[in-house]
Design a protein around this motif. Structure first.
Motif, short mmCIF file in Angstrom:
data_model
loop_
_atom_site.label_atom_id
_atom_site.label_comp_id
_atom_site.label_asym_id
_atom_site.label_seq_id
_atom_site.Cartn_x
_atom_site.Cartn_y
_atom_site.Cartn_z
N ALA A 53 0.85 -1.20 0.00
CA ALA A 53 0.00 0.00 0.00
C ALA A 53 0.89 1.25 0.00
O ALA A 53 1.46 1.63 1.02
CB ALA A 53 -0.92 0.00 1.21
N SER A 97 -6.75 0.59 -5.97
CA SER A 97 -7.86 0.50 -5.01
C SER A 97 -8.18 1.89 -4.49
O SER A 97 -7.67 2.30 -3.45
CB SER A 97 -7.48 -0.38 -3.82
N GLY A 229 -5.35 -4.62 3.33
CA GLY A 229 -4.42 -4.35 4.44
C GLY A 229 -5.03 -4.71 5.78
O GLY A 229 -5.96 -5.51 5.85
N VAL A 231 -3.30 -5.87 8.64
CA VAL A 231 -2.51 -6.69 9.56
C VAL A 231 -1.65 -5.74 10.39
O VAL A 231 -0.96 -4.88 9.84
CB VAL A 231 -1.64 -7.71 8.81
N GLU A 272 -2.65 -6.41 0.46
CA GLU A 272 -2.25 -5.01 0.24
C GLU A 272 -1.77 -4.42 1.55
O GLU A 272 -2.24 -3.37 1.98
CB GLU A 272 -3.46 -4.16 -0.20
N MET A 273 -0.84 -5.09 2.19
CA MET A 273 -0.41 -4.60 3.50
C MET A 273 0.52 -3.40 3.35
O MET A 273 1.34 -3.35 2.43
CB MET A 273 0.33 -5.71 4.25
N GLY A 274 0.38 -2.47 4.23
CA GLY A 274 1.29 -1.34 4.30
C GLY A 274 2.02 -1.37 5.63
O GLY A 274 3.23 -1.59 5.71
#
Ligand SMILES: *Cc1c(COP(=O)(O)O)cnc(C)c1O
Length: 418
Positions: A53, A97, A229, A231, A272-274
């Motif tokens: 992300a 997204s 995202g 997590v 889509e982790m940032g």
């Protein structure tokens, strides 16, 4: 878990001599290790891809590093697309997204060949007229109600502006199939910063069931599920960190159970982790420049909430280490404050720390995601430099600090005298 800075006082002094405080540092070795762990945790899924992300840490040097290690990017705006393009991303390495999307953003995303994730059913026509639908389209789901994970971790999708209702998801698939769309992705983001291993598996089960039902009822080909995202990371040393290997394995179990038995064992998993990718691997380093003894004890530092907004707007805890005093006893209680004319400009309140002298470096942990990127210019304060610390501990400037000229650059001063 004890929090240990990835640079020591000597390195901070060396960086400070070249690029004065405040500055952000990023830990290349830590980032790479973490990315490799994420990839192995989901290696059971042939099509797995993490789309970082960009909004979490929008720096093209960081994006390039992530690209070298096989990640894609998740963009939500025109300039994030431009940064990603500059870093070498194109085609289905870009997930777009966005929400409330301006036309020009969609046009650039389409030009780059990105996968388009539609936030709303009305965007089908909007995007179709603008660019024409693609063979593969993604749609964002909002289940409404309350989504409860575990340990009191929950959120209210019913109050969130994102995504489509379940009915709209079916309708959207029907409409797009009738217009020639062949493959679909389903995306959903329900809870932020989940410090528990349960979030992804629970979300995955919900999305897998929806996907299997859409496949059965409408005959649609679902090519990927995007867990987005959310997590989390343990900002506080007392918190138990997530275990990405447990998360990957639990997602595999529900995948086999639901998609496997529906004959959909070729669906790719996207994330889509940032925060989880970058959060622990960035820190804000600032210097104590003043001390103040009134009703409380204050340490004034040269960074402020414009450099790291989370404590001011969310009341977030960020751990602080005084460099060179890592093992000194925490004998004093301070508010650590920046110079904004806003009383919420406090990096820490009533924090027990070793005795701080003017000139000490304060290392503010876990600022690698949603840190620098949320920066702003209130009170005419400037954004800091960003520095990448390489595995051999050499360092590289990856964004210079803003100057007063940058701050003044958007005014036309031709009728003024300086
Ligand atoms: C913010 C965001 C992410 C990343 O969230 P993290 O909490 O940093 O993991 C991913 N996808 C979308 C659509 C987002 O808005």
């Amino acid at each position: 878990m004890k929090k240990t800075p990835f640079i020591d006082k000597k390195t901070a002094e060396e960086i400070d001599a070249a690029y004065p405080t405040p500055f952000y540092v990023y830990d290349e070795a830590g980032i790479i290790q973490n990315v490799e762990n994420i990839k192995s945790a989901f290696a059971w899924n042939k099509g797995f891809k993490e789309y970082f992300a960009v909004k979490a840490t929008p720096n093209p040097f960081i994006l390039k590093l992530l690209k070298e290690h096989g990640l894609g990017v998740d963009c939500s705006s025109l300039t994030e697309l431009m940064l990603s393009k500059a870093a070498g991303f194109n085609g289905d390495d870009i997930m777009f997204s966005s929400n409330e999307t301006p036309a020009e953003d969609y046009v650039l995303a389409q030009e780059l060949g990105a996968i388009i994730n539609l936030d709303d059913i009305t965007h089908i026509d909007y995007f179709d007229k603008l660019c024409g639908l693609n063979e593969t389209m993604s749609i964002r789901y909002n289940p409404g109600g309350v989504f409860t994970v575990s340990n009191g971790i929950m959120d209210n999708p019913q109050d969130a502006k994102y995504g489509m209702t379940a009915d709209q998801i079916y309708e959207a698939v029907k409409i797009m199939m009738s217009r020639g769309v062949k493959h679909f992705g389903i995306h959903s983001f329900l809870v932020s910063n989940t410090v528990t291993n349960d979030y992804y598996p629970m979300l995955a089960a919900k999305l897998f069931e929806l996907a299997a039902d859409i496949h059965t009822k409408l005959g649609a080909d679902i090519s990927f599920i995007n867990l987005s995202g959310g997590v989390g990371i343990p900002y506080h040393p007392d918190q138990e960190p997530n275990d990405i290997f447990v998360i990957g394995d639990e997602v595999r179990k529900v995948y086999d159970e639901i998609l496997g038995s529906a004959g959909m064992g070729d669906v790719a998993i996207y994330t889509e982790m940032g925060r989880y990718v970058l959060g622990p691997y960035g820190a804000l380093v600032t210097r104590a420049i003043h001390e103040k003894h009134i009703y409380k004890e204050y340490i004034g530092v040269d960074a402020c909430a414009v450099n790291l907004m989370r404590p001011a707007i969310y009341g977030s805890y960020h751990h602080i280490t005084v460099l060179g005093k890592e093992d000194a006893p925490c004998t004093d209680t301070y508010d650590i404050v920046g110079g904004l004319c806003e009383n919420n400009d406090k990096f820490a309140i009533d924090r027990k720390l070793p005795k701080i002298e003017r000139g000490d470096y304060l290392y503010i942990h876990d600022a690698g995601a949603h840190g620098f990127s949320m920066g702003y210019n209130y009170n005419g304060k400037l954004r800091s430099a960003e520095i990448l610390v390489h595995p051999d501990k050499s360092f590289e400037l990856i964004r210079r600090a803003e100057t007063p000229q940058d701050y003044l650059a958007t005014f036309d001063f031709s009728d003024f005298t300086f």
